[in-house]
Every structure is written in structure tokens, then in C-alpha cells.
Design an enzyme around this catalytic site. Structure first.
Site, mmCIF file in Angstrom:
data_model
loop_
_atom_site.group_PDB
_atom_site.id
_atom_site.type_symbol
_atom_site.label_atom_id
_atom_site.label_comp_id
_atom_site.label_asym_id
_atom_site.label_seq_id
_atom_site.Cartn_x
_atom_site.Cartn_y
_atom_site.Cartn_z
ATOM 1 N N ASP A 107 -3.683 2.483 11.497
ATOM 2 C CA ASP A 107 -5.011 2.101 11.954
ATOM 3 C C ASP A 107 -4.907 1.712 13.435
ATOM 4 O O ASP A 107 -4.818 2.568 14.298
ATOM 5 C CB ASP A 107 -5.490 0.944 11.065
ATOM 6 C CG ASP A 107 -6.971 0.665 11.158
ATOM 7 O OD1 ASP A 107 -7.509 0.709 12.277
ATOM 8 O OD2 ASP A 107 -7.580 0.358 10.128
ATOM 9 N N ARG A 127 -6.350 -0.454 -5.598
ATOM 10 C CA ARG A 127 -5.094 0.241 -5.295
ATOM 11 C C ARG A 127 -4.828 1.386 -6.272
ATOM 12 O O ARG A 127 -4.230 2.383 -5.912
ATOM 13 C CB ARG A 127 -3.903 -0.718 -5.349
ATOM 14 C CG ARG A 127 -3.798 -1.676 -4.209
ATOM 15 C CD ARG A 127 -2.465 -2.422 -4.277
ATOM 16 N NE ARG A 127 -2.473 -3.590 -3.439
ATOM 17 C CZ ARG A 127 -2.235 -3.577 -2.127
ATOM 18 N NH1 ARG A 127 -1.980 -2.454 -1.522
ATOM 19 N NH2 ARG A 127 -2.253 -4.698 -1.444
ATOM 20 N N GLY A 154 0.775 -1.228 0.000
ATOM 21 C CA GLY A 154 0.000 0.000 0.000
ATOM 22 C C GLY A 154 0.807 1.278 0.000
ATOM 23 O O GLY A 154 0.414 2.263 -0.606
ATOM 24 N N ASP A 193 -5.984 -1.109 -0.561
ATOM 25 C CA ASP A 193 -6.803 -2.072 -1.290
ATOM 26 C C ASP A 193 -7.885 -2.701 -0.427
ATOM 27 O O ASP A 193 -7.858 -2.627 0.799
ATOM 28 C CB ASP A 193 -5.921 -3.189 -1.851
ATOM 29 C CG ASP A 193 -5.448 -4.143 -0.763
ATOM 30 O OD1 ASP A 193 -5.809 -5.336 -0.828
ATOM 31 O OD2 ASP A 193 -4.726 -3.723 0.155
ATOM 32 N N LYS A 246 -5.996 6.924 11.294
ATOM 33 C CA LYS A 246 -7.302 6.690 11.928
ATOM 34 C C LYS A 246 -7.099 6.597 13.433
ATOM 35 O O LYS A 246 -7.062 5.509 13.995
ATOM 36 C CB LYS A 246 -7.893 5.355 11.446
ATOM 37 C CG LYS A 246 -8.535 5.354 10.125
ATOM 38 C CD LYS A 246 -9.266 4.018 9.973
ATOM 39 C CE LYS A 246 -9.527 3.670 8.557
ATOM 40 N NZ LYS A 246 -10.168 2.356 8.432
#
Length: 175
Positions: free
Chosen positions: A101, A163, A42, A157, A129
Site C-alpha cells: 500500500d 480473512r 495477512g 482483514d 496499490k
């Protein structure tokens, strides 16, 4: 179940923010060389765009750390899939990630990398986040803080899809 993608951050917003982060890193590392470590897969889109906007000398390396699989939530199990090619000894290192995250993966990764002797170690993420954090992680450079929604695009993704979207979108599952 079909997916619908709702635009959260436009291509123009993402591009402008990456430019600003690149300028900040260039100021912070003036007179030095910075070693960027991309967390695959990513982070690759973000790191490539970021590196182009950093004016100090840059070297790159890549690492793959898995904790998701094909689900939308972290499994909590972290494993190194591809390790670095170069030593970090005495380098000014910035780990470049697509999203922070829960913090589990990054906490594990940063602890591992500190053990390899870099001069400095910082974290740069396109998306953060903070609501989802279960492990505290210090993020030095943040593109955007986003709500607790599952996002795709710009390298992120959903089961290896989306992506290549040039923006950040929210996956909405249709029944």
C-alpha cells in the site's frame, strides 16, 4: 455501521494468478532453494497457496510487522511483533506479502532484512496499490494491481474480520 463486501477478484482469478507467479518463481530459481518469509497475518493465505505451486525446494519462515491496528489506513508507525526463527545468511529470500500500500512497512522490513545477509532478497505481493505509495518499494512479483479501495479476503482483514473469504472483496461501509 454495517459493512458490505463487493467482489473485486474472484477465487478463480486469484487462484490462476498465484499459479502463474509460482511458475515464474520456479523458473527464476531453477536449481536453487528459495526461502519464503511470510508477513503475518495477512500473507499466510497467499504464501501457503504460493508455496504449493513452486517446484523448486522451499523453506518457510514467518514475521509479523504491525502498522495498521484496526483502522483502514496505515498509521505510519512500523514495529516488529514477531521476528524470524532462522538466519537469512546467504539465502535466496522472497518476502511474501498480502498487499503493498503506502510502502512504509515494506521499505522498513526490506531494509531490516538486507542487514541480515541474504544472498538475494525479492518481494512478492498478491495485491499492489501503486496510487497509495508514499515510499518507493520495488515489487518483483505482483499478483494484481488494484485501485485505491479497502480490500479484504484471502488473508486481508478489516478489524480481524473477512480473512477467510476465498476471493478479494472491497469493504463498503453502509450508513
Amino acid at each position: 455501521m454495517a459493512e458490505h463486501i463487493r467482489v473485486l477478484l474472484s477465487e478463480e482469478e486469484v487462484d490462476a494468478r498465484i499459479q502463474a507467479i509460482g511458475e515464474q518463481i520456479s523458473r527464476d530459481y531453477e536449481g536453487k532453494q528459495v526461502h519464503l518469509i511470510c508477513v503475518l497475518k495477512g500473507g499466510s493465505f497467499f504464501m501457503c497457496e504460493l508455496a504449493k505451486r513452486i517446484s523448486v525446494p522451499v523453506s518457510l519462515d514467518f514475521m509479523s510487522v504491525a502498522s495498521y491496528g484496526s483502522d483502514t489506513k496505515s498509521s505510519g508507525v512500523v514495529r516488529i511483533v514477531k521476528d524470524l526463527d532462522e538466519s537469512l545468511k546467504d539465502k535466496d529470500v522472497i518476502v511474501v506479502e498480502d498487499i503493498v500500500d503506502s510502502g512504509r512497512t515494506l521499505s522498513y522490513l526490506l531494509e531490516t532484512l538486507w542487514g541480515r545477509g541474504p544472498k538475494t532478497l525479492r518481494l512478492c505481493t498478491l495485491l499492489d496499490k501503486p496510487e497509495r505509495r508514499v515510499v518507493d518499494v520495488n515489487v518483483d512479483y505482483t499478483g494484481f494491481q488494484i485501485p485505491d479501495e479497502f480490500v479484504v479476503g484471502y488473508g486481508l482483514d478489516y478489524a480481524q474480520k473477512y480473512r477467510n473469504l476465498p476471493y478479494i472483496g472491497v469493504v463498503e461501509l453502509e450508513q
